[in-house]
Design a protein around this motif. Structure first.
Motif, PDB file in Angstrom:
ATOM      1  N   SER A  60       7.787  -3.676  13.112  1.00 31.46           N
ATOM      2  CA  SER A  60       7.138  -2.377  13.290  1.00 31.46           C
ATOM      3  C   SER A  60       7.816  -1.573  14.392  1.00 31.46           C
ATOM      4  O   SER A  60       8.029  -0.361  14.249  1.00 31.46           O
ATOM      5  CB  SER A  60       5.653  -2.568  13.621  1.00 31.46           C
ATOM      6  N   ILE A  63      11.125  -0.330  13.105  1.00 25.52           N
ATOM      7  CA  ILE A  63      10.924   0.793  12.185  1.00 25.52           C
ATOM      8  C   ILE A  63      10.659   2.077  12.962  1.00 25.52           C
ATOM      9  O   ILE A  63      11.240   3.129  12.681  1.00 25.52           O
ATOM     10  CB  ILE A  63       9.760   0.490  11.225  1.00 25.52           C
ATOM     11  N   ALA A  68      15.582  -0.374  11.997  1.00 15.30           N
ATOM     12  CA  ALA A  68      15.463  -1.114  10.744  1.00 15.30           C
ATOM     13  C   ALA A  68      16.481  -0.657   9.708  1.00 15.30           C
ATOM     14  O   ALA A  68      16.807  -1.382   8.776  1.00 15.30           O
ATOM     15  CB  ALA A  68      14.055  -0.956  10.170  1.00 15.30           C
ATOM     16  N   SER A  69      17.005   0.574   9.873  1.00 15.20           N
ATOM     17  CA  SER A  69      17.986   1.080   8.915  1.00 15.20           C
ATOM     18  C   SER A  69      19.289   0.302   8.968  1.00 15.20           C
ATOM     19  O   SER A  69      20.122   0.395   8.060  1.00 15.20           O
ATOM     20  CB  SER A  69      18.261   2.567   9.192  1.00 15.20           C
ATOM     21  N   TRP A 137       8.714  -4.673   3.782  1.00 15.84           N
ATOM     22  CA  TRP A 137       8.604  -3.997   5.068  1.00 15.84           C
ATOM     23  C   TRP A 137       9.679  -2.929   5.267  1.00 15.84           C
ATOM     24  O   TRP A 137       9.452  -1.934   5.958  1.00 15.84           O
ATOM     25  CB  TRP A 137       8.661  -5.004   6.225  1.00 15.84           C
ATOM     26  N   LEU A 138      10.833  -3.111   4.664  1.00 22.02           N
ATOM     27  CA  LEU A 138      11.905  -2.130   4.836  1.00 22.02           C
ATOM     28  C   LEU A 138      11.845  -1.006   3.809  1.00 22.02           C
ATOM     29  O   LEU A 138      12.660  -0.084   3.850  1.00 22.02           O
ATOM     30  CB  LEU A 138      13.268  -2.834   4.759  1.00 22.02           C
ATOM     31  N   SER A 142       7.713   0.270   5.797  1.00 22.19           N
ATOM     32  CA  SER A 142       8.258   1.198   6.794  1.00 22.19           C
ATOM     33  C   SER A 142       7.779   2.614   6.528  1.00 22.19           C
ATOM     34  O   SER A 142       7.465   3.375   7.461  1.00 22.19           O
ATOM     35  CB  SER A 142       9.790   1.149   6.789  1.00 22.19           C
TER      36      SER A 142
END
Length: 219
Positions: A60, A63, A68-69, A137-138, A142
């Protein structure tokens, strides 16, 4: 202020609903929870979820800060192989120790690899080893966290909290049921359930490893 309160409550409810939907789907964490509940007590469930929450907290934050990218398909493939191998090892250890753990004279968690009897460690490992956890999550995860963040930090935190409450509620119910039920199980039934949990962990691990080069697209 009233609008913020409503948005915060809605985010909490949304996080709980989506979190519960995911928690109800059988996966490695569920079978690890059942196994540990039979070996230990009802606290196994909350402890497994705590390990799971640690991973989600880090994700989290990544993100929200845009890091996270940097995680792509190659990373997911590596997770599939390494995590899958870890699940296979834990599954084999569970099966190996099933007979001893089901015997009345053996204290839970005294045999096998110590990590395999650590609920927090298993919650962490069964989360990071699951490529579908990362893909969700991605992508959708996200997007939901960032959408909530647009309405404010409190709204974003409410969404994440709702997600955790759902996980904690379900896995506590599971561990509570199995920890109480173990007193009603015969030694043979107890042993068979542990074999089944170990088998499912091995199956999940092998599946992740064999599909390492075909991860779900992140876009």
């Amino acid at each position: 202020m009233r609008m913020l309160t409503i948005e915060t409550f809605n985010a909490l409810l949304l996080g709980f609903t989506i979190g519960l939907t995911g928690a109800l789907v059988p996966g490695p964490m569920l079978f690890a929870t059942i196994e540990l509940s039979l070996k230990k007590d009802w606290l196994a469930g909350p402890k497994v979820v705590f390990g799971h929450m640690l991973v989600e907290l880090v994700l989290s934050l990544l993100i929200l800060f845009g890091a996270a990218s940097l995680i792509g398909s190659n990373t997911i493939s590596a997770i599939s192989v390494i995590g899958g191998l870890a699940l296979v090892i834990f599954g084999l250890l569970t099966a190996k120790d099933a007979k001893a753990a089901a015997s009345a004279g053996i204290s839970p968690g005294t045999s096998g690899l110590k990590l395999s009897s650590n609920p927090i460690a298993l919650g962490l490992v069964t989360s990071v080893s699951n490529p579908y956890f990362w893909v969700w999550w991605l992508t959708a995860g996200s997007a939901l966290v960032l959408k909530a963040y647009e309405l404010g930090v409190l709204v974003s935190l409410a969404y994440i909290l709702g997600h955790w409450i759902a996980d904690l509620s379900w896995f506590t119910a599971v561990s509570g049921s199995f920890s109480r039920g173990k007193a009603l199980f015969s030694g043979r039934t107890h042993e068979m359930i542990l074999y089944a949990c170990g088998g499912f962990l091995v199956i999940f691990g092998l599946y992740f490893m064999l599909n390492y080069n075909n991860p779900i697209q992140l876009s």
